[in-house]
Write an enzyme that holds these catalytic residues in place. Structure first.
Site, short mmCIF file in Angstrom:
data_model
loop_
_atom_site.label_atom_id
_atom_site.label_comp_id
_atom_site.label_asym_id
_atom_site.label_seq_id
_atom_site.Cartn_x
_atom_site.Cartn_y
_atom_site.Cartn_z
N HIS A 28 1.18 -3.77 6.07
CA HIS A 28 -0.18 -3.75 7.02
C HIS A 28 -1.46 -4.18 6.19
CE1 HIS A 28 0.05 -0.07 4.74
NE2 HIS A 28 -1.52 0.06 4.92
N GLU A 29 -1.19 -4.83 4.79
CA GLU A 29 -2.17 -5.26 3.95
C GLU A 29 -1.71 -6.90 3.71
OE1 GLU A 29 -3.72 -2.28 1.26
OE2 GLU A 29 -3.68 -3.93 0.03
N CYS A 44 -6.52 -3.34 3.61
CA CYS A 44 -6.32 -1.83 3.64
C CYS A 44 -7.00 -1.18 2.45
CB CYS A 44 -4.86 -1.46 3.96
SG CYS A 44 -4.62 0.61 3.88
N CYS A 54 -15.80 0.40 25.82
CA CYS A 54 -15.06 1.20 24.75
C CYS A 54 -16.33 2.08 23.96
CB CYS A 54 -14.47 0.14 23.82
SG CYS A 54 -13.90 0.98 22.34
N CYS A 106 -12.03 -3.65 19.92
CA CYS A 106 -11.87 -4.39 21.12
C CYS A 106 -13.38 -5.08 21.72
CB CYS A 106 -11.21 -3.59 22.14
SG CYS A 106 -12.28 -1.94 22.74
N ARG A 126 -1.86 -2.88 -7.03
CA ARG A 126 -1.53 -3.58 -6.10
C ARG A 126 -0.78 -4.69 -6.50
NH1 ARG A 126 -2.49 0.34 -3.04
NH2 ARG A 126 -3.48 0.12 -1.18
N CYS A 134 -16.16 1.71 20.14
CA CYS A 134 -16.66 0.40 19.54
C CYS A 134 -18.18 0.10 19.61
CB CYS A 134 -15.96 -0.93 20.00
SG CYS A 134 -14.16 -1.22 19.64
N CYS A 181 0.80 -1.01 -0.16
CA CYS A 181 0.13 -0.23 0.13
C CYS A 181 0.83 1.39 -0.03
CB CYS A 181 -0.89 0.00 1.16
SG CYS A 181 -1.74 1.42 1.48
N HIS A 182 0.39 2.38 -0.63
CA HIS A 182 1.07 3.56 -0.80
C HIS A 182 1.73 3.98 0.74
CE1 HIS A 182 2.74 7.24 -2.30
NE2 HIS A 182 2.51 7.76 -1.28
N THR A 183 0.95 3.61 1.88
CA THR A 183 1.18 4.15 2.94
C THR A 183 2.41 3.44 3.63
OG1 THR A 183 -1.10 4.44 3.54
CG2 THR A 183 0.38 4.43 5.53
N CYS A 196 -11.40 2.33 17.11
CA CYS A 196 -10.90 1.83 18.52
C CYS A 196 -9.70 2.48 19.32
CB CYS A 196 -11.10 0.36 18.56
SG CYS A 196 -10.57 -0.37 20.08
N ARG A 223 -4.09 2.03 20.34
CA ARG A 223 -3.35 2.90 19.48
C ARG A 223 -2.21 3.64 19.93
NH1 ARG A 223 -0.93 5.59 16.49
NH2 ARG A 223 -1.55 6.45 14.54
P1 NAD Z 1 -1.09 5.07 -5.08
O1 NAD Z 1 0.26 5.82 -5.03
O2 NAD Z 1 -1.20 3.89 -5.60
O3 NAD Z 1 -2.10 6.02 -6.17
C1 NAD Z 1 -2.25 7.48 -5.98
C2 NAD Z 1 -2.78 8.05 -7.37
O4 NAD Z 1 -2.89 9.20 -7.05
C3 NAD Z 1 -1.92 7.75 -8.35
O5 NAD Z 1 -2.61 7.23 -9.61
C4 NAD Z 1 -1.12 8.99 -8.77
O6 NAD Z 1 -1.11 9.15 -10.07
C5 NAD Z 1 -2.21 9.92 -8.22
N1 NAD Z 1 -1.75 11.32 -7.80
C6 NAD Z 1 -1.03 11.93 -7.19
N2 NAD Z 1 -0.80 13.12 -7.08
C7 NAD Z 1 -1.86 13.63 -7.80
C8 NAD Z 1 -2.28 14.79 -8.11
N3 NAD Z 1 -1.72 16.07 -7.65
N4 NAD Z 1 -3.40 15.00 -8.68
C9 NAD Z 1 -4.06 13.96 -9.13
N5 NAD Z 1 -3.61 12.69 -8.93
C10 NAD Z 1 -2.56 12.45 -8.33
O7 NAD Z 1 -1.89 5.22 -3.69
P2 NAD Z 1 -2.83 4.24 -2.94
O8 NAD Z 1 -2.25 3.05 -2.38
O9 NAD Z 1 -4.03 4.05 -3.85
O10 NAD Z 1 -3.18 5.23 -1.63
C11 NAD Z 1 -3.91 6.38 -2.06
C12 NAD Z 1 -3.44 7.52 -0.73
O11 NAD Z 1 -4.62 6.88 0.35
C13 NAD Z 1 -2.51 7.29 -0.18
O12 NAD Z 1 -2.03 8.71 0.40
C14 NAD Z 1 -2.26 6.26 1.01
O13 NAD Z 1 -1.57 6.43 1.95
C15 NAD Z 1 -3.71 6.61 1.49
N6 NAD Z 1 -4.56 5.67 2.23
C16 NAD Z 1 -5.25 6.11 3.20
C17 NAD Z 1 -5.81 5.14 4.08
C18 NAD Z 1 -6.80 5.38 5.12
O14 NAD Z 1 -7.36 4.59 6.04
N7 NAD Z 1 -7.23 6.64 5.30
C19 NAD Z 1 -6.09 3.81 3.61
C20 NAD Z 1 -5.08 3.21 2.41
C21 NAD Z 1 -4.52 4.19 1.80
N1 AHE Z 2 1.08 7.97 11.39
C1 AHE Z 2 0.39 8.43 10.39
C2 AHE Z 2 -0.94 8.22 10.36
C3 AHE Z 2 -1.54 8.17 8.87
C4 AHE Z 2 -2.93 7.64 8.77
O1 AHE Z 2 -3.68 8.66 8.66
N2 AHE Z 2 -3.18 6.28 8.72
C5 AHE Z 2 -4.50 5.95 8.29
C6 AHE Z 2 -4.15 4.68 7.76
S1 AHE Z 2 -3.32 4.58 6.26
C7 AHE Z 2 -3.33 3.08 5.71
O2 AHE Z 2 -2.87 2.90 4.31
C8 AHE Z 2 -5.32 5.72 9.67
O3 AHE Z 2 -6.33 4.89 9.65
N3 AHE Z 2 -5.22 6.40 10.61
C9 AHE Z 2 -5.79 6.36 11.58
C10 AHE Z 2 -4.94 5.98 12.97
O4 AHE Z 2 -5.44 5.75 13.82
O5 AHE Z 2 -3.59 6.22 12.66
C11 AHE Z 2 0.56 10.03 10.87
O6 AHE Z 2 0.27 10.84 10.01
O7 AHE Z 2 0.58 10.37 11.92
ZN ZN Z 3 -2.82 1.01 3.52
#
Ligand code: NAD
Ligand code: AHE
Ligand code: ZN
Length: 383
Positions: A67-68, A177, A102, A97, A378, A105, A45-47, A113, A117
């Site tokens: 994490h995936e 994820c 909680c 949990c 992926r 939850c 995952c990008h994260t 939850c 954390r």
């Molecule tokens: P990825 O890198 O595979 O996809 C990102 C896409 O965004 C790419 O296609 C890229 O070309 C495009 N992009 C980048 N900059 C851009 C811009 N300025 N304008 C338009 N398009 C642009 O990433 P992913 O695995 O799909 O994850 C996407 C985002 O979500 C990442 O920031 C990741 O960390 C985050 N994420 C968050 C959660 C959550 O729980 N909130 C879960 C999973 C991933």
């Molecule tokens: N440690 C980072 C947190 C970044 C973040 O927002 N993480 C997401 C999941 S990304 C998965 O690919 C999330 O769910 N956050 C909730 C949590 O509890 O962290 C930072 O920026 O501090």
């Molecule tokens: Zn992720």
């Protein structure tokens, strides 16, 4: 092996911006409320990349990222009742949990939850210590309570979603994820209704899962936005009615392009890039009076979002989602059942597969390379 340390291979991140290193690590037995699992498949995952690049303010080194994943329980610690050795599980960085006390939850409003954390953010297990050491005794941090770039890992029982073992783990890992997050952002966080208009910024696996979910929700218009036009083909196949590349519109801000396409803006917009300028564009292309914009992307340390308050005064709502709002242990098994029933095809997200063959680091570094290639959604590493 139950109750004994396991020596196995892992891809260790010794410091930021260094390739993962092939290491032999010792994985301690699970303590009370913990389980040790054998990782079978792991998707990038990008994260993971964002943290490896040192952009995660909570990123600690040395650590084992990942994490995936899809895994099989090897042994359980004292007091564990919800899973047994042999069960197939998806490690979940957002635990559940289900304790009566909680309030998170117990609430239908969130999946956040907080039970573990604090320690999770410090790269340790709930008792404050790590289960990973190198063979010469160096301690290694955990990551997001998962650390699945290792042949074996230890996670909290409350972070394990038990799934139907008929689901191949090199597909089930996707529900750990990105795919779950995109689906949930649409169905849980924004509750997109039929006939709505939607804009999705960033067409990676997360953004494409948003497109797929919006289509399934009956959205009438789905505008996909990405700088990389190679993403438009799969985006259209999944349901995009329009695709916009910001670079094609000179210095016209992309939010203006979308407002011009839709008169008042879209009912729902999603940032799936992690870029704070894009988050602003996503908000400002949302509909006057009722538009909702959901932040999914993870911004680098220190980055902040900005917009004119007028955007909110005139009816836009800015929100965000963690893991798509899914209460993990109860929801992930159901998502897997829906996939097995043919309701939720996910095969199209796996664009690359790598075999570790005993070298997790080499295969994972190759998967990271693929992710940077621009045509990867992926990349799954089979252990
Ligand atoms: P990825 O890198 O595979 O996809 C990102 C896409 O965004 C790419 O296609 C890229 O070309 C495009 N992009 C980048 N900059 C851009 C811009 N300025 N304008 C338009 N398009 C642009 O990433 P992913 O695995 O799909 O994850 C996407 C985002 O979500 C990442 O920031 C990741 O960390 C985050 N994420 C968050 C959660 C959550 O729980 N909130 C879960 C999973 C991933
Ligand atoms: N440690 C980072 C947190 C970044 C973040 O927002 N993480 C997401 C999941 S990304 C998965 O690919 C999330 O769910 N956050 C909730 C949590 O509890 O962290 C930072 O920026 O501090
Ligand atoms: Zn992720």
């Amino acid at each position: 092996t139950a109750g004994k340390p396991i020596t196995c291979k892992a891809a260790v991140a010794w410091s930021a911006n260094q390739p993962l290193s092939d290491e032999t690590v010792v994985v301690a037995p699970p303590k009370a409320g913990e389980i040790r699992v054998k990782v079978v498949a792991n998707a990038l995952c990008h994260t993971d990349v964002y943290t490896l690049e040192g952009q995660d303010p909570e990123g600690l080194f040395p650590c084992i990222l990942g994490h995936e994943a899809g895994a099989i329980v090897e042994s359980v610690g004292p007091g564990v009742t919800s899973v047994s050795p042999g069960d197939h599980v998806i490690p979940c960085y957002t635990p559940q949990c289900n304790q009566p006390a909680c309030i998170f939850c117990a609430s239908p409003k969130t999946n956040l939850c907080p039970a573990i954390r604090g320690t999770q953010g410090q790269g340790v297990m709930p008792d404050g210590t790590t289960r990973f050491t190198t063979v010469d005794g160096k301690e290694i941090f955990h990551f997001m309570g998962c650390s699945t770039f290792a042949e074996y890992t230890v996670i909290a029982e409350i972070s394990a979603a038990k799934i139907n073992r008929r689901m191949p783990l090199n597909k089930a890992c996707l529900f750990g994820c990105g795919v779950s997050t995109g689906l949930g952002a649409v169905w849980n966080t924004c509750k997109v209704t039929a006939g709505s208009s939607v804009a999705v910024f960033g067409l990676g696996a997360v953004g494409l899962a948003v497109v797929q979910a919006a289509k399934m929700a009956g959205a009438s218009r789905i505008i996909g936005v990405d700088l990389n036009k190679d993403k438009f083909a799969v985006a259209s196949k999944l349901g995009c009615t329009d695709c916009v590349c910001p670079a094609d519109h000179g210095d016209t801000p992309v939010q203006s392009v979308i407002v011009n396409m839709t008169k008042w803006g879209v009912d729902y917009s999603f940032d799936c890039t992690g870029n704070v300028q894009v988050m602003r564009a996503a908000l400002e292309c949302a509909h006057r009076g009722w538009g909702e914009s959901c932040v999914i992307g993870v911004a680098a340390a220190g980055k902040e979002i900005a917009t004119r308050p007028f955007q909110l005064v005139t009816g836009r709502v800015w929100k965000g989602t963690a893991f798509g709002g899914w209460k993990s242990r109860s929801s992930v098994p159901r998502l897997v059942e829906r996939c097995l029933a043919g309701e939720l095809p996910v095969d199209h997200y796996v664009t690359h597969q790598f075999e570790a063959n005993g070298d997790v680091a080499k295969a994972t570094n190759e998967a990271i390379e693929a992710l940077h290639g621009g045509n990867c959604l992926r990349a799954v590493v089979n252990y």
